[in-house]
Design an enzyme around this catalytic site. Structure first.
Site, PDB file in Angstrom:
ATOM      1  N   GLY A 254      41.192  41.598  35.833  1.00 59.66           N
ATOM      2  CA  GLY A 254      40.680  40.300  36.300  1.00 59.66           C
ATOM      3  C   GLY A 254      41.809  39.285  36.219  1.00 59.66           C
ATOM      4  O   GLY A 254      41.634  38.171  35.754  1.00 59.66           O
ATOM      5  N   GLY A 255      42.969  39.692  36.687  1.00 59.38           N
ATOM      6  CA  GLY A 255      44.208  38.925  36.444  1.00 59.38           C
ATOM      7  C   GLY A 255      44.358  37.666  37.271  1.00 59.38           C
ATOM      8  O   GLY A 255      45.304  36.913  37.081  1.00 59.38           O
ATOM      9  N   ASP A 277      42.029  42.681  40.500  1.00 59.30           N
ATOM     10  CA  ASP A 277      41.055  41.617  40.801  1.00 59.30           C
ATOM     11  C   ASP A 277      40.429  41.992  42.140  1.00 59.30           C
ATOM     12  O   ASP A 277      40.627  43.102  42.645  1.00 59.30           O
ATOM     13  CB  ASP A 277      41.755  40.230  40.866  1.00 59.30           C
ATOM     14  CG  ASP A 277      40.824  39.094  40.446  1.00 59.30           C
ATOM     15  OD1 ASP A 277      39.789  38.907  41.133  1.00 59.30           O
ATOM     16  OD2 ASP A 277      41.099  38.407  39.453  1.00 59.30           O
ATOM     17  N   PHE A 309      35.814  45.236  37.362  1.00 59.03           N
ATOM     18  CA  PHE A 309      35.886  45.659  35.950  1.00 59.03           C
ATOM     19  C   PHE A 309      34.547  46.147  35.382  1.00 59.03           C
ATOM     20  O   PHE A 309      34.483  46.528  34.224  1.00 59.03           O
ATOM     21  CB  PHE A 309      36.581  44.634  35.050  1.00 59.03           C
ATOM     22  CG  PHE A 309      36.145  43.191  35.145  1.00 59.03           C
ATOM     23  CD1 PHE A 309      34.823  42.823  35.010  1.00 59.03           C
ATOM     24  CD2 PHE A 309      37.098  42.188  35.337  1.00 59.03           C
ATOM     25  CE1 PHE A 309      34.430  41.488  35.071  1.00 59.03           C
ATOM     26  CE2 PHE A 309      36.726  40.841  35.405  1.00 59.03           C
ATOM     27  CZ  PHE A 309      35.379  40.490  35.274  1.00 59.03           C
ATOM     28  N   HIS A 328      34.984  35.355  28.083  1.00 54.59           N
ATOM     29  CA  HIS A 328      34.193  34.149  27.762  1.00 54.59           C
ATOM     30  C   HIS A 328      33.224  33.785  28.894  1.00 54.59           C
ATOM     31  O   HIS A 328      32.321  32.999  28.695  1.00 54.59           O
ATOM     32  CB  HIS A 328      35.105  32.964  27.394  1.00 54.59           C
ATOM     33  CG  HIS A 328      35.824  32.334  28.546  1.00 54.59           C
ATOM     34  ND1 HIS A 328      36.419  31.106  28.465  1.00 54.59           N
ATOM     35  CD2 HIS A 328      36.034  32.769  29.821  1.00 54.59           C
ATOM     36  CE1 HIS A 328      36.964  30.793  29.620  1.00 54.59           C
ATOM     37  NE2 HIS A 328      36.752  31.789  30.456  1.00 54.59           N
TER      38      HIS A 328
HETATM   39  C1  SAM Z   1      38.794  32.718  34.932  1.00 51.89           C
HETATM   40  S1  SAM Z   1      39.657  33.719  36.011  1.00 51.89           S
HETATM   41  C2  SAM Z   1      40.972  34.328  35.005  1.00 51.89           C
HETATM   42  C3  SAM Z   1      42.104  34.860  35.815  1.00 51.89           C
HETATM   43  C4  SAM Z   1      43.314  35.349  34.990  1.00 51.89           C
HETATM   44  N1  SAM Z   1      42.946  36.343  34.016  1.00 51.89           N
HETATM   45  C5  SAM Z   1      44.037  34.191  34.343  1.00 51.89           C
HETATM   46  O1  SAM Z   1      43.924  34.021  33.127  1.00 51.89           O
HETATM   47  O2  SAM Z   1      44.713  33.446  35.056  1.00 51.89           O
HETATM   48  C6  SAM Z   1      38.575  35.118  36.102  1.00 51.89           C
HETATM   49  C7  SAM Z   1      39.018  36.152  37.114  1.00 51.89           C
HETATM   50  O3  SAM Z   1      38.119  37.273  37.039  1.00 51.89           O
HETATM   51  C8  SAM Z   1      37.963  37.773  38.347  1.00 51.89           C
HETATM   52  N2  SAM Z   1      36.721  38.566  38.384  1.00 51.89           N
HETATM   53  C9  SAM Z   1      35.433  38.138  38.336  1.00 51.89           C
HETATM   54  N3  SAM Z   1      34.584  39.170  38.386  1.00 51.89           N
HETATM   55  C10 SAM Z   1      35.357  40.284  38.473  1.00 51.89           C
HETATM   56  C11 SAM Z   1      35.064  41.679  38.520  1.00 51.89           C
HETATM   57  N4  SAM Z   1      33.790  42.120  38.490  1.00 51.89           N
HETATM   58  N5  SAM Z   1      36.093  42.545  38.576  1.00 51.89           N
HETATM   59  C12 SAM Z   1      37.384  42.096  38.591  1.00 51.89           C
HETATM   60  N6  SAM Z   1      37.736  40.782  38.540  1.00 51.89           N
HETATM   61  C13 SAM Z   1      36.720  39.897  38.478  1.00 51.89           C
HETATM   62  C14 SAM Z   1      37.912  36.525  39.198  1.00 51.89           C
HETATM   63  O4  SAM Z   1      38.194  36.810  40.557  1.00 51.89           O
HETATM   64  C15 SAM Z   1      38.975  35.663  38.551  1.00 51.89           C
HETATM   65  O5  SAM Z   1      40.227  35.851  39.139  1.00 51.89           O
END
Ligand code: SAM
Length: 447
Positions: A254-255, A277, A309, A328
Site C-alpha cells: 500500500g505504498g 498499490d 493487500f 491505522h
Molecule cells: C494513507 S495511504 C499511504 C500510502 C503510503 N504507504 C505512504 O505512507 O505514503 C494508503 C494507501 O493504501 C492504498 N490502499 C488502500 N486499499 C488498498 C488495498 N486493498 N490494497 C493495496 N493498497 C491499498 C491506497 O491506495 C493508498 O495509496
C-alpha cells in the site's frame, strides 16, 4: 495514577521549574547551532534526543500551566470554538495568502486592501481572519492592517491546500450518537459518508475514474502523503537502523506513490523496492519516481506491482514488508487479515515494519517513554497531534491510532510478535513484528 498534585501551587511551581530547565536545553542548542531566536522553516533535520525531549516538556508544561491558571469555563469555551482557527487556516490556505505575502517586505508587510484585492475576500472580514491567526503566531501584523508571514506561515509557502478532513469531521457527532453506526467499524459507515452524502469509502472516492472532478482530490491526497511523509521522514529514517537493510528487498505494501521508499532508496543504494498499490496510484508513482530518482527506475531497483493487500502476498520471503500509514485506516479484523497474508509470505529472515503513530494515553505504558511528573505520561498537549489523527481517521475511515497493547493484540491474533516499538523523534513510531514461532525459538534474525 494521578500525576497531578492536589496542591495547585506546588504543581505550578514544579511545572515552571521544568520549563526553565527545558528552556535552557533548547537555548543551549540554539547557541551551539548559531540559530536565531525564531525557529526557521521546516528543515527536515532531526532534533537531538535532548532537544526533542526538552521541546515536548515545554509544550506539555506550557499548556498544563494554562489549564492551571485559566478560568475553567473560559478554557472550555475556547476549546469549543477552536474549530474556527482551523477554519481560518483553511481559508487562508485556499486563498494562497502564504504565497501572496512572500512578495511583501517582511518589515513592512502587505496592506489588507491589497490582500483583499488579490483574493477577492472582503477586506474587513479577511482582516479578522488574519488577526485570529496572528494571535496564534501564524502571520504577523507588523503595522496596523499590514501583514507578513511569520516563521510558522513561512514553512508552508508553496504548498497546496487540502480539505477532506474538516468536511468529514463535522458529521462525527451524528455518527457517534447514531444507535447502530456508533458500533460500526466499517469504512462505509463513517462521518465522511454522512458529510459527503456518498456510499463510497475514501479510497473509492479518490479513484479518478469515478468522476473527473475528483482527479484533483486524488492528486491532493497523494500530495498530502508526501507532505506528511516530509514531516516525519527524517526521524523515521534515522531512528530505525535502516542502513542494516541495504542490499535486501523492501516490499512497500500500500505504498502510495512510494514517498517513504523513495527516501530509503536514496539512502540504501543496493536495496530493491517493490511498490504495491492499485493501478491508478502506481501510475502516479511511476511518474514521481521517474522525476525524483530516474536511475532507480532505469536500473530496475524499483518495481511497481498492482496488489490488493486483502489477498495473498505474491512476494515471498522478502526481508522487509513495510506498511506506512496503512493499518491505522482499518478495523482490527481487517488488520489481522492484512497481517496474516504477510505472515504467510514471511521467512524467518523477514520482518514487518509498521510506520504509524502509537497512541500513548495519559497513563503510563511499559513500552513507551513517560513524561516526568507532574506532566501526564504522554506529555499532554505535546501528544495532541496523535490524538487529532486518531479522531480524524475515525471520521474518515473508522480507523484508529493504536496503543502498544492494541498493537500487541493484533500481532498475537495474526501469529506474530512485536520485537520492538522504535520511538522516533517525531510523532511516529516503527513497530517491528516478527514471526512468533521464530521469535520463541530465537531464530528470527535480529538487527
Ligand atoms: C494513507 S495511504 C499511504 C500510502 C503510503 N504507504 C505512504 O505512507 O505514503 C494508503 C494507501 O493504501 C492504498 N490502499 C488502500 N486499499 C488498498 C488495498 N486493498 N490494497 C493495496 N493498497 C491499498 C491506497 O491506495 C493508498 O495509496
Amino acid at each position: 495514577m494521578n500525576r497531578r498534585s492536589s496542591n495547585k501551587a506546588e504543581t505550578l511551581r514544579s511545572l515552571i521549574r521544568m520549563l526553565v530547565d527545558a528552556s535552557e536545553v533548547i537555548i543551549k542548542q540554539w547557541d551551539a547551532e548559531d540559530q536565531p531566536y525564531l525557529p526557521g522553516p521546516v528543515t527536515g533535520q532531526v532534533p537531538s534526543h535532548e532537544l526533542f525531549e526538552a521541546r515536548r516538556i515545554v509544550l506539555g508544561a506550557c499548556d498544563m500551566c494554562a489549564d492551571l491558571v485559566q478560568d475553567p469555563l473560559e478554557r472550555l469555551c475556547e476549546i469549543s470554538l477552536s474549530f474556527l482557527p482551523a477554519r481560518a487556516l483553511h481559508i487562508v490556505a485556499e486563498a494562497r495568502i502564504f504565497d501572496i505575502l512572500v512578495e511583501a517586505d517582511p518589515s513592512l508587510g502587505m496592506d489588507i486592501q491589497d490582500i483583499s484585492h488579490r483574493t477577492g475576500i472582503n477586506a474587513g472580514k479577511l482582516l479578522r481572519v488574519l488577526r485570529c491567526l496572528c494571535s496564534l503566531h501564524i502571520f504577523a501584523e507588523v503595522k496596523p492592517n499590514r501583514f507578513a508571514n511569520s516563521s510558522t506561515s513561512q514553512a508552508v509557502v508553496g504548498n497546496d491546500p487540502g480539505g477532506m478532513s474538516y468536511t468529514g469531521s463535522w458529521k462525527l457527532p451524528a455518527i457517534l450518537t447514531h444507535s447502530v453506526k456508533t458500533h460500526s467499524y466499517s469504512q462505509r459507515e463513517t462521518a465522511f459518508q454522512e458529510a459527503f452524502q456518498s456510499d463510497l469509502t475514501v479510497f473509492e472516492y479518490l479513484q479518478p475514474e469515478r468522476a473527473e472532478t475528483r482527479r484533483l482530490e486524488s492528486q491532493t491526497f497523494s500530495l498530502a502523503m508526501v507532505g506528511l511523509g516530509q514531516l516525519n521522514r527524517a526521524s523515521i529514517l534515522v531512528d530505525y537502523p535502516f542502513q542494516l537493510l541495504d542490499g535486501t528487498t523492501i516490499v512497500d505494501v500500500g505504498g502510495g506513490v512510494g514517498s517513504m521508499s523513495l527516501e530509503l532508496a536514496k539512502k540504501l543504494p543496493s536495496t530493491r523496492f517493490i511498490l504495491q498499490d492499485s493501478d491508478h496510484v502506481l501510475q502516479q508513482a511511476s511518474t514521481v519516481w521517474s522525476q525524483e530518482l530516474p536511475e532507480a527506475v532505469r536500473m530496475g531497483r524499483v518495481q511497481f506491482m498492482s496488489h490488493d493487500f486483502f489477498t495473498a502476498q505474491p512476494v515471498k520471503g522478502a526481508e522487509t514488508y513495510l506498511l506506512r500509514y496503512i493499518l491505522h485506516a482499518w478495523s482490527d479484523e481487517s488488520c489481522v487479515t492484512i497481517l496474516k497474508h504477510l505472515k504467510d509470505a514471511m521467512s524467518h529472515r523477514s520482518r514487518i515494519l509498521i510506520a504509524d503513530h502509537v497512541l500513548h494515553s495519559t497513563v503510563e505504558s511499559e513500552l513507551l517513554k513517560s513524561a516526568p511528573a507532574p506532566l501526564p505520561a504522554n506529555y499532554g498537549v505535546a501528544h495532541m497531534y496523535i490524538n487529532m489523527h486518531d479522531l480524524n481517521i475515525m471520521s474518515l475511515m473508522n480507523g484508529m491510532e493504536r496503543t502498544p497493547d492494541q498493537w500487541h493484540a493484533l500481532a498475537e491474533r495474526a501469529g506474530l510478535v512485536i520485537a520492538r516499538i522504535w520511538e522516533c523523534r517525531s510523532s511516529m513510531c516503527i513497530t517491528e513484528m516478527r514471526l512468533s514461532e521464530d521469535y520463541q525459538e530465537g531464530r528470527g534474525s535480529k538487527l
